[in-house]
Design a protein around this motif. Structure first.
Motif, PDB file in Angstrom:
ATOM      1  N   ASN A  75       8.353  -8.393  69.934  1.00 46.36           N
ATOM      2  CA  ASN A  75       9.963  -8.238  69.641  1.00 46.36           C
ATOM      3  C   ASN A  75      10.683  -8.357  70.644  1.00 46.36           C
ATOM      4  O   ASN A  75      11.815  -9.065  70.526  1.00 46.36           O
ATOM      5  CB  ASN A  75       9.878  -6.922  69.085  1.00 46.36           C
ATOM      6  CG  ASN A  75      10.015  -6.585  67.458  1.00 46.36           C
ATOM      7  OD1 ASN A  75       9.903  -7.783  66.932  1.00 46.36           O
ATOM      8  ND2 ASN A  75       9.753  -5.286  66.907  1.00 46.36           N
ATOM      9  N   GLU A  76      10.201  -8.024  71.896  1.00 47.00           N
ATOM     10  CA  GLU A  76      11.175  -8.150  73.068  1.00 47.00           C
ATOM     11  C   GLU A  76      11.379  -9.753  73.277  1.00 47.00           C
ATOM     12  O   GLU A  76      12.500  -9.838  73.754  1.00 47.00           O
ATOM     13  CB  GLU A  76      10.629  -7.611  74.236  1.00 47.00           C
ATOM     14  CG  GLU A  76      11.321  -6.038  74.749  1.00 47.00           C
ATOM     15  CD  GLU A  76      10.173  -5.287  75.726  1.00 47.00           C
ATOM     16  OE1 GLU A  76       9.749  -6.087  76.630  1.00 47.00           O
ATOM     17  OE2 GLU A  76      10.076  -4.222  75.506  1.00 47.00           O
ATOM     18  N   ILE A  77      10.245 -10.439  73.256  1.00 50.31           N
ATOM     19  CA  ILE A  77      10.254 -11.655  73.554  1.00 50.31           C
ATOM     20  C   ILE A  77      11.553 -12.377  72.674  1.00 50.31           C
ATOM     21  O   ILE A  77      12.226 -13.218  72.905  1.00 50.31           O
ATOM     22  CB  ILE A  77       9.256 -12.500  73.223  1.00 50.31           C
ATOM     23  CG1 ILE A  77       8.152 -12.019  74.557  1.00 50.31           C
ATOM     24  CG2 ILE A  77       9.245 -13.947  73.025  1.00 50.31           C
ATOM     25  CD1 ILE A  77       6.735 -12.615  74.358  1.00 50.31           C
ATOM     26  N   TYR A  78      11.434 -12.037  71.317  1.00 54.87           N
ATOM     27  CA  TYR A  78      12.579 -12.417  70.141  1.00 54.87           C
ATOM     28  C   TYR A  78      13.751 -12.110  70.821  1.00 54.87           C
ATOM     29  O   TYR A  78      14.553 -13.035  70.642  1.00 54.87           O
ATOM     30  CB  TYR A  78      11.995 -11.955  68.831  1.00 54.87           C
ATOM     31  CG  TYR A  78      10.988 -13.010  68.293  1.00 54.87           C
ATOM     32  CD1 TYR A  78      11.003 -14.181  68.251  1.00 54.87           C
ATOM     33  CD2 TYR A  78       9.897 -12.092  67.567  1.00 54.87           C
ATOM     34  CE1 TYR A  78      10.010 -14.949  67.558  1.00 54.87           C
ATOM     35  CE2 TYR A  78       8.911 -12.731  67.040  1.00 54.87           C
ATOM     36  CZ  TYR A  78       8.907 -14.191  67.151  1.00 54.87           C
ATOM     37  OH  TYR A  78       7.914 -14.749  66.406  1.00 54.87           O
ATOM     38  N   GLU A  79      13.878 -10.828  71.193  1.00 56.75           N
ATOM     39  CA  GLU A  79      15.368 -10.359  71.724  1.00 56.75           C
ATOM     40  C   GLU A  79      15.884 -11.287  72.775  1.00 56.75           C
ATOM     41  O   GLU A  79      16.979 -11.642  72.653  1.00 56.75           O
ATOM     42  CB  GLU A  79      15.124  -8.889  72.101  1.00 56.75           C
ATOM     43  CG  GLU A  79      15.884  -8.221  70.780  1.00 56.75           C
ATOM     44  CD  GLU A  79      15.483  -6.657  70.961  1.00 56.75           C
ATOM     45  OE1 GLU A  79      15.656  -6.019  72.266  1.00 56.75           O
ATOM     46  OE2 GLU A  79      15.050  -5.976  70.116  1.00 56.75           O
ATOM     47  N   GLU A  80      14.923 -11.627  73.867  1.00 55.25           N
ATOM     48  CA  GLU A  80      15.497 -12.403  74.660  1.00 55.25           C
ATOM     49  C   GLU A  80      15.540 -13.959  74.536  1.00 55.25           C
ATOM     50  O   GLU A  80      16.347 -14.405  75.047  1.00 55.25           O
ATOM     51  CB  GLU A  80      14.282 -12.725  75.822  1.00 55.25           C
ATOM     52  CG  GLU A  80      14.325 -11.518  76.881  1.00 55.25           C
ATOM     53  CD  GLU A  80      13.379 -11.514  77.918  1.00 55.25           C
ATOM     54  OE1 GLU A  80      12.862 -12.669  78.513  1.00 55.25           O
ATOM     55  OE2 GLU A  80      13.138 -10.339  78.271  1.00 55.25           O
ATOM     56  N   MET A  81      14.712 -14.384  73.347  1.00 56.90           N
ATOM     57  CA  MET A  81      14.927 -15.726  72.866  1.00 56.90           C
ATOM     58  C   MET A  81      16.379 -16.087  71.903  1.00 56.90           C
ATOM     59  O   MET A  81      16.852 -16.894  72.013  1.00 56.90           O
ATOM     60  CB  MET A  81      13.667 -16.324  72.045  1.00 56.90           C
ATOM     61  CG  MET A  81      12.708 -16.693  73.140  1.00 56.90           C
ATOM     62  SD  MET A  81      11.302 -17.432  72.045  1.00 56.90           S
ATOM     63  CE  MET A  81      11.942 -18.852  71.407  1.00 56.90           C
ATOM     64  N   ASP A  82      16.541 -15.032  71.156  1.00 60.26           N
ATOM     65  CA  ASP A  82      17.831 -15.216  70.549  1.00 60.26           C
ATOM     66  C   ASP A  82      18.866 -15.719  71.085  1.00 60.26           C
ATOM     67  O   ASP A  82      19.622 -17.091  70.776  1.00 60.26           O
ATOM     68  CB  ASP A  82      17.995 -13.535  69.783  1.00 60.26           C
ATOM     69  CG  ASP A  82      17.845 -13.787  68.352  1.00 60.26           C
ATOM     70  OD1 ASP A  82      17.164 -14.518  67.829  1.00 60.26           O
ATOM     71  OD2 ASP A  82      18.336 -12.925  67.637  1.00 60.26           O
ATOM     72  N   PRO A  83      19.583 -15.208  72.284  1.00 58.22           N
ATOM     73  CA  PRO A  83      20.609 -15.656  72.599  1.00 58.22           C
ATOM     74  C   PRO A  83      20.469 -17.288  73.186  1.00 58.22           C
ATOM     75  O   PRO A  83      21.434 -17.933  73.218  1.00 58.22           O
ATOM     76  CB  PRO A  83      20.999 -14.918  73.926  1.00 58.22           C
ATOM     77  CG  PRO A  83      19.866 -13.767  73.888  1.00 58.22           C
ATOM     78  CD  PRO A  83      19.183 -14.057  72.929  1.00 58.22           C
TER      79      PRO A  83
END
Ligand code: ADP
Length: 257
Positions: A1-9
Protein backbone atom coordinates in the motif's frame (compact mmCIF):
# COMPACT_ATOMS: atom_id res chain seq x y z
CA UNK A 1 0.00 0.00 0.00
CA UNK A 2 2.78 2.38 0.92
CA UNK A 3 4.43 1.74 -2.40
CA UNK A 4 1.22 2.60 -4.18
CA UNK A 5 0.89 5.82 -2.21
CA UNK A 6 4.39 6.81 -3.22
CA UNK A 7 3.82 5.89 -6.84
CA UNK A 8 0.56 7.74 -7.20
CA UNK A 9 1.99 11.27 -7.45
CA UNK A 10 4.69 9.91 -9.72
CA UNK A 11 2.12 8.42 -12.08
CA UNK A 12 0.15 11.65 -12.06
CA UNK A 13 3.34 13.55 -12.95
CA UNK A 14 4.11 11.19 -15.83
CA UNK A 15 0.54 11.51 -17.04
CA UNK A 16 0.79 15.29 -16.94
CA UNK A 17 4.14 15.24 -18.79
CA UNK A 18 2.67 13.03 -21.49
CA UNK A 19 -0.24 15.40 -21.89
CA UNK A 20 2.16 18.34 -22.24
CA UNK A 21 4.28 16.48 -24.79
CA UNK A 22 1.20 15.67 -26.85
CA UNK A 23 0.11 19.30 -26.78
CA UNK A 24 3.61 20.40 -27.85
CA UNK A 25 3.57 17.90 -30.71
CA UNK A 26 0.19 19.17 -31.82
CA UNK A 27 1.49 22.75 -31.82
CA UNK A 28 4.59 21.74 -33.79
CA UNK A 29 2.49 19.89 -36.35
CA UNK A 30 0.20 22.91 -36.68
CA UNK A 31 3.15 25.27 -37.17
CA UNK A 32 4.60 22.89 -39.75
CA UNK A 33 1.26 22.81 -41.61
CA UNK A 34 1.06 26.58 -41.62
CA UNK A 35 4.61 26.83 -42.97
CA UNK A 36 3.77 24.36 -45.72
CA UNK A 37 0.54 26.21 -46.64
CA UNK A 38 2.42 29.49 -46.70
CA UNK A 39 5.16 28.15 -49.02
CA UNK A 40 2.63 26.71 -51.43
CA UNK A 41 0.63 29.97 -51.38
CA UNK A 42 3.76 31.98 -52.12
CA UNK A 43 4.70 29.72 -55.04
CA UNK A 44 1.17 29.96 -56.39
CA UNK A 45 1.13 33.78 -56.09
CA UNK A 46 4.51 33.94 -57.87
CA UNK A 47 3.42 31.73 -60.73
CA UNK A 48 0.69 34.01 -62.07
CA UNK A 49 2.84 37.11 -62.69
CA UNK A 50 5.67 34.92 -63.94
CA UNK A 51 3.39 33.29 -66.52
CA UNK A 52 2.23 36.70 -67.75
CA UNK A 53 5.81 37.97 -67.93
CA UNK A 54 7.14 34.98 -69.87
CA UNK A 55 4.09 34.88 -72.14
CA UNK A 56 4.37 38.52 -73.20
CA UNK A 57 8.16 38.42 -73.37
CA UNK A 58 7.97 35.39 -75.66
CA UNK A 59 5.56 37.17 -78.00
CA UNK A 60 7.90 40.15 -78.15
CA UNK A 61 10.95 37.95 -78.64
CA UNK A 62 9.29 36.21 -81.60
CA UNK A 63 8.40 39.56 -83.08
CA UNK A 64 4.70 38.83 -82.80
CA UNK A 65 3.76 42.21 -81.34
CA UNK A 66 2.82 45.15 -83.54
CA UNK A 67 5.22 48.07 -83.07
CA UNK A 68 2.27 50.18 -81.86
CA UNK A 69 1.54 47.66 -79.07
CA UNK A 70 5.12 47.20 -77.88
CA UNK A 71 4.97 49.88 -75.22
CA UNK A 72 1.71 48.48 -73.84
CA UNK A 73 3.23 45.00 -73.59
CA UNK A 74 6.36 46.31 -71.92
CA UNK A 75 4.19 48.17 -69.40
CA UNK A 76 2.24 44.98 -68.62
CA UNK A 77 5.48 43.09 -68.08
CA UNK A 78 6.77 45.87 -65.84
CA UNK A 79 3.58 45.84 -63.71
CA UNK A 80 3.79 42.10 -63.18
CA UNK A 81 7.47 42.39 -62.25
CA UNK A 82 6.49 45.05 -59.68
CA UNK A 83 3.89 42.67 -58.22
CA UNK A 84 6.58 40.02 -57.86
CA UNK A 85 8.92 42.50 -56.23
CA UNK A 86 6.27 43.51 -53.64
CA UNK A 87 5.51 39.88 -52.91
CA UNK A 88 9.19 39.05 -52.36
CA UNK A 89 9.64 42.10 -50.11
CA UNK A 90 6.55 41.21 -48.06
CA UNK A 91 7.65 37.58 -47.67
CA UNK A 92 11.10 38.75 -46.51
CA UNK A 93 9.56 41.19 -44.00
CA UNK A 94 7.30 38.46 -42.61
CA UNK A 95 10.13 36.00 -42.20
CA UNK A 96 12.19 38.67 -40.43
CA UNK A 97 9.17 39.31 -38.19
CA UNK A 98 8.87 35.58 -37.45
CA UNK A 99 12.45 35.65 -36.23
CA UNK A 100 12.13 39.08 -34.55
CA UNK A 101 15.25 39.96 -36.55
CA UNK A 102 15.12 43.74 -36.21
CA UNK A 103 18.17 45.43 -34.86
CA UNK A 104 16.65 48.13 -32.66
CA UNK A 105 18.19 47.59 -29.26
CA UNK A 106 19.12 50.93 -27.74
CA UNK A 107 17.71 52.78 -30.78
CA UNK A 108 16.16 56.21 -30.16
CA UNK A 109 12.36 56.47 -29.75
CA UNK A 110 10.33 56.71 -32.98
CA UNK A 111 8.06 59.71 -33.41
CA UNK A 112 5.00 58.41 -35.27
CA UNK A 113 3.53 61.68 -36.58
CA UNK A 114 6.67 62.38 -38.61
CA UNK A 115 6.78 58.75 -39.78
CA UNK A 116 3.15 59.09 -40.93
CA UNK A 117 3.95 62.31 -42.81
CA UNK A 118 6.90 60.69 -44.56
CA UNK A 119 4.86 57.66 -45.53
CA UNK A 120 1.98 59.80 -46.82
CA UNK A 121 4.54 61.64 -48.97
CA UNK A 122 5.84 58.37 -50.41
CA UNK A 123 2.27 57.37 -51.29
CA UNK A 124 1.17 60.71 -52.73
CA UNK A 125 1.55 59.79 -56.40
CA UNK A 126 -0.32 56.47 -55.94
CA UNK A 127 -3.06 58.39 -54.09
CA UNK A 128 -3.41 61.05 -56.76
CA UNK A 129 -3.49 58.35 -59.47
CA UNK A 130 -6.47 56.83 -57.62
CA UNK A 131 -8.07 60.24 -57.01
CA UNK A 132 -7.92 59.81 -53.22
CA UNK A 133 -6.86 62.53 -50.78
CA UNK A 134 -4.48 61.53 -47.95
CA UNK A 135 -4.21 63.64 -44.78
CA UNK A 136 -2.04 63.24 -41.70
CA UNK A 137 -3.00 65.09 -38.53
CA UNK A 138 -2.65 65.07 -34.74
CA UNK A 139 0.33 65.54 -32.43
CA UNK A 140 3.77 63.96 -31.97
CA UNK A 141 3.69 60.59 -30.17
CA UNK A 142 6.70 58.33 -29.56
CA UNK A 143 7.09 54.57 -29.32
CA UNK A 144 10.11 52.28 -28.87
CA UNK A 145 11.04 49.81 -31.59
CA UNK A 146 12.08 49.52 -35.20
CA UNK A 147 11.79 52.56 -37.47
CA UNK A 148 11.78 50.44 -40.64
CA UNK A 149 8.97 48.33 -39.29
CA UNK A 150 6.95 51.30 -38.03
CA UNK A 151 7.21 52.85 -41.49
CA UNK A 152 6.13 49.65 -43.18
CA UNK A 153 3.17 49.33 -40.80
CA UNK A 154 1.82 52.85 -41.44
CA UNK A 155 2.62 52.55 -45.16
CA UNK A 156 0.49 49.41 -45.53
CA UNK A 157 -2.45 51.01 -43.70
CA UNK A 158 -2.49 54.19 -45.79
CA UNK A 159 -1.90 52.20 -48.98
CA UNK A 160 -4.93 49.98 -48.21
CA UNK A 161 -7.02 53.05 -47.35
CA UNK A 162 -6.24 54.40 -50.82
CA UNK A 163 -6.56 51.03 -52.58
CA UNK A 164 -9.98 50.16 -51.13
CA UNK A 165 -11.57 53.53 -51.77
CA UNK A 166 -13.22 55.45 -54.60
CA UNK A 167 -12.33 58.47 -56.66
CA UNK A 168 -12.89 61.59 -54.60
CA UNK A 169 -12.54 59.60 -51.35
CA UNK A 170 -10.08 60.26 -48.54
CA UNK A 171 -7.78 58.63 -45.99
CA UNK A 172 -7.01 60.35 -42.70
CA UNK A 173 -4.22 59.14 -40.42
CA UNK A 174 -4.45 60.66 -36.95
CA UNK A 175 -1.54 60.24 -34.51
CA UNK A 176 -1.69 61.40 -30.89
CA UNK A 177 -0.58 60.57 -27.37
CA UNK A 178 -3.40 59.41 -25.04
CA UNK A 179 -2.41 58.91 -21.39
CA UNK A 180 0.53 56.51 -21.42
CA UNK A 181 -0.22 55.36 -24.97
CA UNK A 182 0.60 56.46 -28.51
CA UNK A 183 -2.50 56.03 -30.67
CA UNK A 184 -2.83 55.89 -34.47
CA UNK A 185 -6.25 55.97 -36.16
CA UNK A 186 -6.56 55.42 -39.91
CA UNK A 187 -9.97 56.13 -41.42
CA UNK A 188 -10.99 55.79 -45.04
CA UNK A 189 -14.11 56.36 -47.11
CA UNK A 190 -14.00 52.90 -48.72
CA UNK A 191 -16.48 49.99 -48.63
CA UNK A 192 -15.74 48.99 -45.02
CA UNK A 193 -15.03 45.45 -43.77
CA UNK A 194 -17.94 43.32 -42.55
CA UNK A 195 -17.69 42.39 -38.83
CA UNK A 196 -17.33 38.65 -39.52
CA UNK A 197 -14.23 39.26 -41.68
CA UNK A 198 -12.44 41.65 -39.31
CA UNK A 199 -10.22 38.90 -37.86
CA UNK A 200 -9.70 37.16 -41.19
CA UNK A 201 -8.23 40.17 -43.02
CA UNK A 202 -5.07 39.82 -40.88
CA UNK A 203 -4.42 36.28 -42.14
CA UNK A 204 -1.74 35.74 -44.76
CA UNK A 205 -3.17 35.84 -48.31
CA UNK A 206 -6.76 36.39 -47.20
CA UNK A 207 -8.55 38.86 -49.49
CA UNK A 208 -12.15 40.03 -49.38
CA UNK A 209 -12.06 41.26 -52.95
CA UNK A 210 -9.46 39.31 -54.89
CA UNK A 211 -9.73 41.19 -58.17
CA UNK A 212 -9.50 44.64 -56.59
CA UNK A 213 -6.47 43.59 -54.56
CA UNK A 214 -4.67 42.19 -57.61
CA UNK A 215 -5.66 45.06 -59.89
CA UNK A 216 -4.01 47.61 -57.59
CA UNK A 217 -0.94 45.50 -56.84
CA UNK A 218 -1.95 44.01 -53.47
CA UNK A 219 0.00 40.98 -52.23
CA UNK A 220 -2.50 39.77 -49.61
CA UNK A 221 0.24 40.09 -46.98
CA UNK A 222 -0.08 43.78 -46.02
CA UNK A 223 -2.33 43.40 -42.98
CA UNK A 224 -0.52 40.26 -41.78
CA UNK A 225 2.64 42.40 -41.67
CA UNK A 226 0.76 45.22 -39.91
CA UNK A 227 -0.55 42.87 -37.22
CA UNK A 228 2.85 41.29 -36.56
CA UNK A 229 4.48 44.72 -36.51
CA UNK A 230 1.91 45.95 -33.97
CA UNK A 231 2.59 42.93 -31.74
CA UNK A 232 6.35 43.44 -32.16
CA UNK A 233 5.89 46.96 -30.73
CA UNK A 234 3.82 45.69 -27.80
CA UNK A 235 0.64 47.23 -29.20
CA UNK A 236 -2.92 46.25 -30.14
CA UNK A 237 -4.96 46.75 -33.32
CA UNK A 238 -8.74 47.01 -33.72
CA UNK A 239 -11.03 47.46 -36.73
CA UNK A 240 -14.15 49.63 -36.64
CA UNK A 241 -16.66 51.15 -39.02
CA UNK A 242 -20.12 50.58 -40.42
CA UNK A 243 -20.29 48.45 -43.55
CA UNK A 244 -20.44 50.66 -46.60
CA UNK A 245 -19.22 53.64 -44.55
CA UNK A 246 -15.47 53.13 -44.57
CA UNK A 247 -13.02 51.48 -42.20
CA UNK A 248 -11.07 52.74 -39.18
CA UNK A 249 -8.02 50.87 -37.88
CA UNK A 250 -7.02 51.82 -34.33
CA UNK A 251 -3.49 51.05 -33.13
CA UNK A 252 -2.40 51.53 -29.50
CA UNK A 253 1.20 51.31 -28.29
CA UNK A 254 2.93 51.87 -25.00
CA UNK A 255 4.33 55.42 -25.27
CA UNK A 256 8.08 56.03 -25.09
CA UNK A 257 9.77 59.33 -24.32
P1 ADP B 1 -3.98 43.20 -50.02
O1 ADP B 1 -2.60 43.16 -50.53
O2 ADP B 1 -4.94 42.33 -50.75
O3 ADP B 1 -4.47 44.59 -49.83
P2 ADP B 1 -3.99 43.04 -47.13
O4 ADP B 1 -3.45 41.99 -46.22
O5 ADP B 1 -3.41 44.40 -47.01
O6 ADP B 1 -3.86 42.48 -48.59
O7 ADP B 1 -5.56 43.12 -46.88
C1 ADP B 1 -6.34 41.95 -46.87
C2 ADP B 1 -7.73 42.20 -47.41
O8 ADP B 1 -8.47 43.03 -46.48
C3 ADP B 1 -7.74 43.00 -48.71
O9 ADP B 1 -7.64 42.15 -49.82
C4 ADP B 1 -9.08 43.72 -48.65
O10 ADP B 1 -10.09 42.88 -49.15
C5 ADP B 1 -9.31 43.94 -47.17
N1 ADP B 1 -8.95 45.32 -46.73
C6 ADP B 1 -7.76 45.74 -46.26
N2 ADP B 1 -7.76 47.05 -45.95
C7 ADP B 1 -9.01 47.49 -46.24
C8 ADP B 1 -9.67 48.76 -46.12
N3 ADP B 1 -9.02 49.84 -45.67
N4 ADP B 1 -10.97 48.83 -46.51
C9 ADP B 1 -11.63 47.73 -46.97
N5 ADP B 1 -11.07 46.51 -47.09
C10 ADP B 1 -9.77 46.37 -46.74
Amino acid sequence: NEIYEEMDPLLIRIDEQQRQLKAQNRELAEAENMRRDFSSNVSHEMKTPLQVISGYAELMKNDMVQPADRQKFAALIYDEAQTMRSLINDVLTLSKLDESAFDDEGAPAIELLSVAERVAGRLSSFASDQGVEVRVEGAPACIAGSRTLAEEMLYNLIENGVRYNHEGGSVVMRVEPEGDEAVVRVSDTGPGISPDLRDKVFERFFRVDKSRSKETGGTGLGLAIVKHAVIYHGGTIAVEGEEGQGTTFILRFPAAS
